[in-house]
Enzyme design. Structure first.
Site, PDB file in Angstrom:
ATOM      1  N   ARG A  16     -13.193   0.435   2.157  1.00  0.00           N
ATOM      2  CA  ARG A  16     -13.329   1.889   2.049  1.00  0.00           C
ATOM      3  C   ARG A  16     -12.764   2.441   0.734  1.00  0.00           C
ATOM      4  NH1 ARG A  16     -10.700   2.629   7.948  1.00  0.00           N
ATOM      5  NH2 ARG A  16     -10.021   0.498   7.456  1.00  0.00           N
ATOM      6  N   ASP A 102      -0.785  -1.909   3.487  1.00  0.00           N
ATOM      7  CA  ASP A 102      -1.365  -0.643   3.021  1.00  0.00           C
ATOM      8  C   ASP A 102      -0.608   0.572   3.549  1.00  0.00           C
ATOM      9  OD1 ASP A 102      -2.185  -0.749   5.660  1.00  0.00           O
ATOM     10  OD2 ASP A 102      -4.299  -0.340   5.260  1.00  0.00           O
ATOM     11  N   ARG A 439       3.403   5.027 -59.930  1.00  0.00           N
ATOM     12  CA  ARG A 439       2.166   5.810 -59.875  1.00  0.00           C
ATOM     13  C   ARG A 439       1.789   6.090 -61.323  1.00  0.00           C
ATOM     14  NH1 ARG A 439       5.865  10.766 -58.101  1.00  0.00           N
ATOM     15  NH2 ARG A 439       6.184  11.638 -60.167  1.00  0.00           N
TER      16      ARG A 439
HETATM   17  C1  UD1 Z   1      -4.752  -1.204  11.740  1.00  0.00           C
HETATM   18  C2  UD1 Z   1      -4.477  -1.301  13.254  1.00  0.00           C
HETATM   19  C3  UD1 Z   1      -4.456   0.118  13.822  1.00  0.00           C
HETATM   20  C4  UD1 Z   1      -3.399   0.941  13.111  1.00  0.00           C
HETATM   21  C5  UD1 Z   1      -3.619   0.908  11.595  1.00  0.00           C
HETATM   22  C6  UD1 Z   1      -2.421   1.534  10.901  1.00  0.00           C
HETATM   23  C7  UD1 Z   1      -5.424  -3.377  14.130  1.00  0.00           C
HETATM   24  C8  UD1 Z   1      -6.547  -3.994  14.847  1.00  0.00           C
HETATM   25  N1  UD1 Z   1      -5.495  -2.076  13.895  1.00  0.00           N
HETATM   26  O1  UD1 Z   1      -6.049  -0.642  11.593  1.00  0.00           O
HETATM   27  O2  UD1 Z   1      -4.150   0.062  15.205  1.00  0.00           O
HETATM   28  O3  UD1 Z   1      -3.413   2.262  13.584  1.00  0.00           O
HETATM   29  O4  UD1 Z   1      -3.739  -0.430  11.120  1.00  0.00           O
HETATM   30  O5  UD1 Z   1      -2.638   1.697   9.535  1.00  0.00           O
HETATM   31  O6  UD1 Z   1      -4.476  -4.065  13.792  1.00  0.00           O
HETATM   32  N2  UD1 Z   1      -5.709  -7.395   7.024  1.00  0.00           N
HETATM   33  C9  UD1 Z   1      -5.632  -8.730   6.723  1.00  0.00           C
HETATM   34  N3  UD1 Z   1      -6.553  -9.571   7.245  1.00  0.00           N
HETATM   35  C10 UD1 Z   1      -7.534  -9.146   8.065  1.00  0.00           C
HETATM   36  C11 UD1 Z   1      -7.593  -7.783   8.386  1.00  0.00           C
HETATM   37  C12 UD1 Z   1      -6.666  -6.932   7.845  1.00  0.00           C
HETATM   38  O7  UD1 Z   1      -4.761  -9.157   5.988  1.00  0.00           O
HETATM   39  O8  UD1 Z   1      -8.307  -9.986   8.514  1.00  0.00           O
HETATM   40  C13 UD1 Z   1      -4.722  -6.497   6.427  1.00  0.00           C
HETATM   41  C14 UD1 Z   1      -5.344  -5.493   5.478  1.00  0.00           C
HETATM   42  O9  UD1 Z   1      -5.341  -5.996   4.160  1.00  0.00           O
HETATM   43  C15 UD1 Z   1      -4.450  -4.278   5.632  1.00  0.00           C
HETATM   44  C16 UD1 Z   1      -3.885  -4.420   7.019  1.00  0.00           C
HETATM   45  O10 UD1 Z   1      -4.120  -5.745   7.438  1.00  0.00           O
HETATM   46  O11 UD1 Z   1      -3.402  -4.278   4.698  1.00  0.00           O
HETATM   47  C17 UD1 Z   1      -4.528  -3.453   8.000  1.00  0.00           C
HETATM   48  O12 UD1 Z   1      -5.923  -3.693   8.026  1.00  0.00           O
HETATM   49  P1  UD1 Z   1      -6.951  -2.514   8.130  1.00  0.00           P
HETATM   50  O13 UD1 Z   1      -8.307  -3.081   8.132  1.00  0.00           O
HETATM   51  O14 UD1 Z   1      -6.629  -1.463   7.160  1.00  0.00           O
HETATM   52  O15 UD1 Z   1      -6.624  -2.005   9.623  1.00  0.00           O
HETATM   53  P2  UD1 Z   1      -6.896  -0.595  10.211  1.00  0.00           P
HETATM   54  O16 UD1 Z   1      -8.320  -0.482  10.567  1.00  0.00           O
HETATM   55  O17 UD1 Z   1      -6.325   0.447   9.346  1.00  0.00           O
HETATM   56 CA    CA Z   2      -5.323   0.458   7.384  1.00  0.00          CA
END
Ligand code: UD1
Ligand code: CA
Length: 460
Positions: A16, A102, A439
């Protein structure tokens, strides 16, 4: 206290963000999102920090120190990300802090308080939660009739009724290591995104007769997760205010504070005034009673007390006390100026040393030079430091007077107490107490204009 191991989830691309840069490498107030999380985890007492990386793994690895990295080749969800660190957690006692890379606004104070609650309540897992006005996108906290946390439902999987819940998951958890490892074993991906959700560990721990708690933080700004550029800008605003308020508490004045950006590691002395549009970056240290700005950028530099810097750029340099810089000066890396020095308008310095009480007041370029004390460098002086292939060094001794528009062709030495006439191009050493003139002499051709018929008052 038992050891606290932190696992930071930082493998995602950050779709995003629509960016060529991995999400955790985006910066607020000049520091990467990941570095803020690492700092907070360290200050909260982590004995070990593990980061799960994937997207741009090499760049992420280089961006922080004293962190153990594990690779998540395919990003199959937050639960899957933690699974990659399993081998580092096996056999360990103590607590595992899981935090998303993040969420840069989380403070060590909140982490510590949540950790204390986790230990006091003897929970197997404690989730940091917050109530927010717009919970869109976050996981919702589902509490049972007893008011205790029962599960977390992701926004995409939530019913209308669940979406109305405004208590959200921060993505920050304290787990007892054995309970986490056990819960990860049973994790599935039967949800709308086909991902292994870390949030499902809550239900798993409860089914296994474990105890789960929610630590509700009252400052919801701390748990802002950054998924897009709007949230990035919002986080920067919050961080900027937080940093500037801290400096204000310590006795620094800001004029229009909302226009300045101060890095998290910058130090500023008491009674310094920061004018609008000032950027202080990296490890910059500013002494007391300085006036900085407006519209000034200072990066990784040391500025002593009582210094004025106006409309200028200063990079990796040092400035002694009582000196004045600008307006419109450019101090490039490796410049070191002494006390009571004047570096005036449109002066560029590069890798040069300027002694105490010296003046370089206007329109000059000083590169790879050593300029002594009490020197006057006239308007338009240029150190000709580059011969087309190599850089050379010029030395100007104490009390030298270098006239306007002088070229010092490096390598050359101007000895102390000497004078150089305006407009000279100096290619050879100027001895002590001498005057150098290099100069051509002025020639006068009388009545030349009239003889040529160029006289504009001639009505003939
Ligand atoms: C996640 C939580 C959500 C919470 C939110 C808070 C889950 C399923 N959801 O959602 O409940 O409210 O964070 O900000 O956990 N990442 C990895 N590997 C992956 C997926 C993600 O390292 O396979 C890392 C991303 O880089 C990121 C963090 O995990 O830093 C969160 O992932 P993101 O996809 O942003 O989760 P959200 O949808 O925000
Ligand atoms: Ca997130």
């Amino acid at each position: 206290m038992q050891p606290l191991i932190t696992v930071i989830l930082a493998a995602g691309a950050g779709t995003r963000m629509k960016s060529g840069t991995a999400k955790v490498l985006h910066k607020i107030c000049g520091q990467t999102l990941l570095a803020y999380v690492v700092d907070a985890a360290r200050k909260a007492g982590s004995s070990e920090i593990i980061a799960v990386i994937g997207h741009q793994a090499d760049l992420v690895r280089e961006s922080v120190k004293d962190v153990t990295f594990v690779l998540q080749e395919e990003q199959l969800g937050t639960g899957h990300a933690v699974m990659q660190a399993r081998h580092l957690l096996e056999g360990k006692v103590g607590t595992v802090l899981v935090v998303c890379g993040d969420t840069p606004l989380i403070t060590a104070r909140t982490l510590k308080q949540a950790y204390e609650t986790h230990l006091k309540d003897k929970n197997h897992v404690t989730v940091i939660t917050a109530r927010v006005s717009d919970p869109t996108g976050y996981g919702r906290i589902i509490r049972g009739r007893d008011g205790r946390i029962g599960s977390i439902v992701e926004h995409k999987d939530a019913t209308e009724e669940q979406r109305a819940i405004n208590e959200i998951n921060s993505g920050i958890y304290f787990f007892e290591a054995p309970a986490l490892l056990k819960a990860l074993e049973g994790l599935g991906n039967a949800n709308s995104q086909g991902e292994y959700y870390l949030t499902d560990t809550i239900g798993a721990i409860l089914s296994d007769h474990g105890s789960a708690g929610a630590y509700l933080t009252h400052d919801s700004s701390e748990i802002l997760g950054i998924n897009d550029r709007f949230q990035l800008a919002e986080a920067e605003r919050t961080m900027r205010d937080r940093i500037i308020h801290e400096h204000m508490k310590n006795g620094v004045t800001f004029i229009l504070p909302e226009t300045s950006v101060i890095g998290p590691n910058v130090e500023i002395g008491r009674d310094t005034v920061i004018y609008p549009g000032t950027l202080l970056e990296g490890g910059t240290k500013i002494g007391g009673r300085c006036v900085i700005g407006p519209y000034t950028r200072i990066s990784d530099s040391v500025v002593c007390e009582d210094v004025y810097i106006m409309n200028s750029v200063v990079l990796e340099s040092q400035i002694g006390s009582n000196s004045k810089v600008g307006p419109f000066a450019y101090l490039r890396p490796g410049s070191s100026i002494g006390n009571n020095v004047k570096i005036g308008d449109f002066v560029e310095l590069k890798n040069s040393e300027i002694g105490d009480n010296t003046k370089v007041s206007h329109l000059a370029y000083i590169g790879d030079a050593l300029v002594g004390k009490n020197v006057n460098m006239g308007c338009g002086v240029v150190v000709v430091n580059y011969d087309g292939s190599k850089k050379h060094r010029t030395v100007v001794g104490d009390y030298a007077f270098v006239g306007c528009n002088v070229n010092l062709v490096s390598p050359v030495e101007v000895k102390p107490h000497s004078y150089i006439a305006a407009g000279s191009t100096i290619t050879e050493e100027v001895p002590e107490y001498s005057l150098a003139i290099a100069r051509s002499r002025q020639t006068i051709i009388s009545d030349w204009v009239k003889r040529k018929g160029f006289d504009k008052n001639n009505n003939d």
